[in-house]
Design an enzyme around this catalytic site. Structure first.
Site, PDB file in Angstrom:
ATOM      1  N   LEU A 135       0.702  -1.158   0.062  1.00  0.00           N
ATOM      2  CA  LEU A 135      -0.165  -0.485   0.208  1.00  0.00           C
ATOM      3  C   LEU A 135       0.973   1.236  -0.011  1.00  0.00           C
ATOM      4  CD1 LEU A 135      -2.365  -0.954   2.804  1.00  0.00           C
ATOM      5  CD2 LEU A 135      -3.052  -1.285   0.591  1.00  0.00           C
ATOM      6  N   ASP A 136       0.353   2.257  -0.694  1.00  0.00           N
ATOM      7  CA  ASP A 136       1.264   3.745  -0.426  1.00  0.00           C
ATOM      8  C   ASP A 136       0.902   4.126   0.979  1.00  0.00           C
ATOM      9  OD1 ASP A 136       0.670   3.685  -2.940  1.00  0.00           O
ATOM     10  OD2 ASP A 136      -0.809   5.372  -3.007  1.00  0.00           O
ATOM     11  N   ARG A 137       2.219   4.557   1.448  1.00  0.00           N
ATOM     12  CA  ARG A 137       2.508   5.331   2.737  1.00  0.00           C
ATOM     13  C   ARG A 137       1.428   5.927   3.260  1.00  0.00           C
ATOM     14  NH1 ARG A 137       6.990   7.777   5.467  1.00  0.00           N
ATOM     15  NH2 ARG A 137       8.837   8.036   3.519  1.00  0.00           N
ATOM     16  N   ASN A 233      -2.140   3.630  -7.405  1.00  0.00           N
ATOM     17  CA  ASN A 233      -2.452   5.038  -7.417  1.00  0.00           C
ATOM     18  C   ASN A 233      -3.659   4.826  -8.200  1.00  0.00           C
ATOM     19  OD1 ASN A 233       0.301   7.312  -7.209  1.00  0.00           O
ATOM     20  ND2 ASN A 233      -0.910   5.734  -5.908  1.00  0.00           N
TER      21      ASN A 233
END
Length: 299
Positions: A135-137, A233
């Protein structure tokens, strides 16, 4: 399976047939006396699932996990995030927003991967851990790791087919034009790593996102978002395309927002377990920032 109940590492067993707890432990814990095994129970070192059990005759069912913890004074430090599920091959966590899944050039130590590696191995020891997805930060929620090479290959080799369902909570600006809908586009990426919807063709990857309105707030909306594809994204770009960027997502057209974080949370991951062929569903509850903004929908 090698057991190490006296080290700082927990030992996890999978229950395959009905049994009682003491009998199960005596059969699976090798090179330990009956009194030593009984001591694991009396010293509260045994868990069935997430529950500590001390009863010798506790009834076990197929599919459950039995964990032998090390003595309290030898256990690894408590994790800074919840473990949703763990067995001998997998560990699934609820990653908090602001924490990287894996290392980058700028940050190598403060990651979910490094924290879990240290936790599983214990002080001064190494134990393998493998990335399956990420997952993104700034996105919180369900992340799954493999605890051995065989499971990593089984999952990554067929990940898109094994994933049955990916569901997110998205707090977005404004209001989508419909109560539910689908956004489809071809995603491309610039040399500065900005993902955008562009023309099909070489280098473009098709992305499909379904959304449904769960609640409406003042100037914002809570969506349940399901993905047919897991592109980088993807939700953030598709919400921008919809005219409703994710709260706090300045990179994709949003303002700072009232949440103090990115309004994106991986709520549910359902996969077909390659070991059993059965579906396993892992869920992470809505974070407090989401519950505060949408109390009627999320409590």
């Amino acid at each position: 399976m090698k057991t190490t109940p006296k080290s700082s590492q927990s030992t996890v067993f999978q229950v395959e047939s009905p049994d009682t707890l003491l009998n199960f432990l005596l059969e699976h814990v090798k090179n330990k006396s009956r009194n030593t095994v009984k001591g694991f129970l009396s010293k509260r070192q045994v868990k069935v699932g997430s529950k500590t059990v001390t009863a010798f005759d506790y009834a076990l069912k197929p599919g459950q996990t039995v964990t032998i913890l090390p003595p309290a004074d030898q256990r690894a430090p408590k994790l800074p995030f919840p473990v949703i599920y763990e067995d001998a091959d997998l560990i699934v966590i609820d990653k908090p927003a602001g924490l990287l899944t894996v290392a980058t050039d700028r940050e190598r130590d403060k990651t979910a991967y490094r924290i879990l590696t240290d936790y599983l191995a214990g002080p001064g020891k190494e134990k393998p851990l493998f990335i399956v997805h990420r997952l993104d930060r700034d996105t919180s929620g369900v992340v799954l790791f493999a605890k051995n090479q065989e499971m990593k290959e089984a999952l990554q080799g067929d990940w898109e087919d094994l994933v049955d369902r990916r569901v997110y909570l998205a707090a977005v600006e404004g209001r989508p034009p419909e109560e539910r809908g689908t956004v489809k586009s071809f995603l491309r990426e610039t040399s500065t790593h900005l993902v955008y919807s562009g023309a099909p063709g070489n280098g473009a990857r098709e992305a499909v996102t379904h959304y449904e309105v769960l609640a409406r707030g003042t100037g914002c909306t809570l969506l349940s978002v399901a993905l047919d594809t897991g592109r980088k994204n993807q939700i953030r770009v598709h919400m921008q395309d919809l005219g409703c960027p994710v709260l706090g997502d300045k990179k994709y057209g949003g303002r700072a927002g009232d949440m103090g974080r990115l309004g994106l949370h991986a709520r549910e991951l359902a996969i077909t377990d390659p070991r059993t062929g059965k579906q396993a569903v892992y869920t992470a509850p809505a974070p407090k920032e989401f519950r505060k903004l949408f109390p009627e929908a999320l409590g």
